[in-house]
Design a protein around this motif. Structure first.
Motif, short mmCIF file in Angstrom:
data_model
loop_
_atom_site.label_atom_id
_atom_site.label_comp_id
_atom_site.label_asym_id
_atom_site.label_seq_id
_atom_site.Cartn_x
_atom_site.Cartn_y
_atom_site.Cartn_z
N UNK A 185 28.84 118.30 2.35
CA UNK A 185 29.55 118.91 3.48
C UNK A 185 29.96 120.34 3.16
N UNK A 186 30.28 120.59 1.91
CA UNK A 186 30.69 121.94 1.50
C UNK A 186 29.55 122.94 1.67
N UNK A 187 28.33 122.46 1.72
CA UNK A 187 27.16 123.32 1.87
C UNK A 187 26.78 123.54 3.34
N UNK A 188 27.38 122.79 4.26
CA UNK A 188 27.04 122.90 5.67
C UNK A 188 27.64 124.17 6.27
N UNK A 189 26.99 124.69 7.30
CA UNK A 189 27.45 125.91 7.96
C UNK A 189 28.67 125.68 8.84
N UNK B 127 35.21 106.93 10.42
CA UNK B 127 35.26 107.48 11.78
C UNK B 127 34.88 108.96 11.78
N UNK B 128 35.43 109.71 10.83
CA UNK B 128 35.12 111.14 10.75
C UNK B 128 33.65 111.36 10.38
N UNK B 129 33.16 110.67 9.38
CA UNK B 129 31.78 110.85 8.96
C UNK B 129 30.79 110.46 10.07
N UNK B 130 31.11 109.43 10.81
CA UNK B 130 30.22 108.97 11.88
C UNK B 130 30.06 110.02 12.97
N UNK B 131 30.99 110.94 13.08
CA UNK B 131 30.92 112.00 14.09
C UNK B 131 29.84 113.03 13.78
N UNK B 132 29.38 113.07 12.54
CA UNK B 132 28.43 114.09 12.10
C UNK B 132 27.03 113.50 11.95
N UNK B 133 26.02 114.28 12.30
CA UNK B 133 24.63 113.81 12.26
C UNK B 133 23.98 113.92 10.88
N UNK B 134 24.63 114.52 9.93
CA UNK B 134 24.04 114.69 8.61
C UNK B 134 23.79 113.33 7.96
N UNK B 135 22.67 113.22 7.25
CA UNK B 135 22.35 111.96 6.58
C UNK B 135 23.45 111.51 5.63
#
Length: 115
Positions: A34-38, A85-93
């Motif tokens: 996540x730290x690498x995401x824009x 819940x938070x992680x499920x909101x994001x599409x990243x694998x």
């Protein structure tokens, strides 16, 4: 003797220990990725880091049969549910994998909290 022979641990506790350690690994991976995401992933990173710390601590409390492991299990389950819940909101694998792993951990921690 092996770790599976801990005299105080039943199958349910062994499963919870395994799930906690797996959740910690998934959360560490997710937080780093996540730290690498824009986009702004600060909340995801914070929750993953909290879960990684809580789950490893909970696994250690269970291994030593701490009188506080059930109390910590409830906190751990709450944190895992929030993280999932938070992680499920994001599409990243990495977020999707993490959400699945911490959801399973939340279930076993919730069961440990009722012991």
């Amino acid at each position: 003797m092996s770790l599976q022979d801990l005299p105080h641990a039943d199958d349910e506790m062994h499963e919870c220990i395994d799930n906690c350690l797996e959740a910690a690994q998934a959360c560490e991976w997710c937080a780093d990725a996540c730290a690498e995401e824009d986009e702004d992933m600060a909340e995801c990173i914070r929750l993953c880091r909290d879960v990684a710390d809580l789950t490893t601590l909970h696994a250690r409390f269970m291994a030593r049969d701490s009188a506080y492991h059930a109390d910590l299990a409830a906190v751990c389950a709450d944190a895992c549910e929030a993280c999932a819940e938070e992680c499920a909101r994001h599409d990243h694998d990495h977020c999707q994998v993490c959400a699945e792993v911490v959801s399973e951990c939340a279930e076993t921690c919730r069961a440990m909290a009722s012991h």
